[in-house]
Scaffold this active site. Structure first.
Site, PDB file in Angstrom:
ATOM      1  N   GLN A  78       0.845  -1.198   0.000  1.00  0.00           N
ATOM      2  CA  GLN A  78       0.000   0.000   0.000  1.00  0.00           C
ATOM      3  C   GLN A  78       0.879   1.246   0.000  1.00  0.00           C
ATOM      4  O   GLN A  78       1.155   1.818   1.046  1.00  0.00           O
ATOM      5  CB  GLN A  78      -0.880  -0.034   1.257  1.00  0.00           C
ATOM      6  N   PHE A  79       1.317   1.684  -1.186  1.00  0.00           N
ATOM      7  CA  PHE A  79       2.204   2.842  -1.261  1.00  0.00           C
ATOM      8  C   PHE A  79       1.538   4.113  -0.743  1.00  0.00           C
ATOM      9  O   PHE A  79       2.212   5.037  -0.294  1.00  0.00           O
ATOM     10  CB  PHE A  79       2.740   3.053  -2.679  1.00  0.00           C
ATOM     11  N   THR A  80       0.206   4.164  -0.751  1.00  0.00           N
ATOM     12  CA  THR A  80      -0.483   5.379  -0.319  1.00  0.00           C
ATOM     13  C   THR A  80      -0.338   5.637   1.180  1.00  0.00           C
ATOM     14  O   THR A  80      -0.676   6.728   1.650  1.00  0.00           O
ATOM     15  CB  THR A  80      -1.976   5.355  -0.696  1.00  0.00           C
TER      16      THR A  80
END
Length: 146
Positions: A78-80
Site C-alpha cells: 500500500q504505497f499510499t
C-alpha cells in the site's frame, strides 16, 4: 516501513474479480515502504506483528498473539500509506519507495512472516485491488519501524 494492522475474522483481496488472497481469523496488514527502509525494518515489524497480544483469551482480555491463536495474515502492499496531504488537495507520494525497491522489501517481509510459521496470503503487487474484511473489535493499529 509503515503498517496498518487490523484484527479480522476474515479478509480477502481480489484482482480483476478473482480472489488472489484469502484468510480466516488473523490480521489484515497494509504495508507501506519508504526510501530508507531496510531488511532490519522488515524483521523488526514482522517480529512485532506476530507477537502483538491483541486477540482475546478465554476471559475476553487481549492477551493472545497471532502465534497463540494460529492466525493468518493477509498482506497487501500500500504505497499510499506514505501519501503526504499537507499541501494542496492531491496527495504527494514522493515518500513512497520506488516499485523495484518496494517489491523486494515487501517480499522479504512476507518471507520473514512465513519463517515464523504464519500462513501469509498476499495481494498482487502494483495491481488495482479490492479488499474486503471483517474487522473484529474493531481493532486497528498503525505501526512504524522508525
Amino acid at each position: 516501513m509503515r503498517l496498518v494492522v487490523q484484527r479480522v475474522t476474515e479478509a480477502n483481496v481480489t484482482v480483476d474479480e478473482e480472489v488472489v488472497g484469502q484468510i480466516g481469523q488473523g490480521l489484515m496488514v497494509l504495508v507501506g515502504i519508504t526510501h530508507d527502509d531496510t531488511e532490519e525494518d522488515a524483521a523488526y515489524l514482522a517480529d512485532k506483528v506476530v507477537h502483538l497480544r491483541i486477540f482475546d483469551d478465554s476471559e475476553g482480555k487481549m492477551n493472545l498473539s497471532l502465534l497463540d491463536i494460529g492466525g493468518e495474515i493477509l498482506s497487501v502492499s500500500q504505497f499510499t500509506l506514505y501519501g503526504d496531504t499537507k499541501k494542496g488537495r492531491r496527495p504527494n507520494y514522493m515518500n513512497a519507495a520506488k516499485p523495484d525497491k518496494a517489491l523486494g522489501l515487501y517480499e522479504k517481509w512476507n518471507d520473514l512472516l512465513r519463517e515464523k510459521g504464519i500462513k501469509v496470503e498476499t495481494g498482487t503487487f502494483g495491481a488495482m485491488m479490492d479488499v474486503q474484511l471483517t474487522n473484529s473489535g474493531p481493532v486497528t493499529l498503525i505501526m512504524d519501524s522508525k
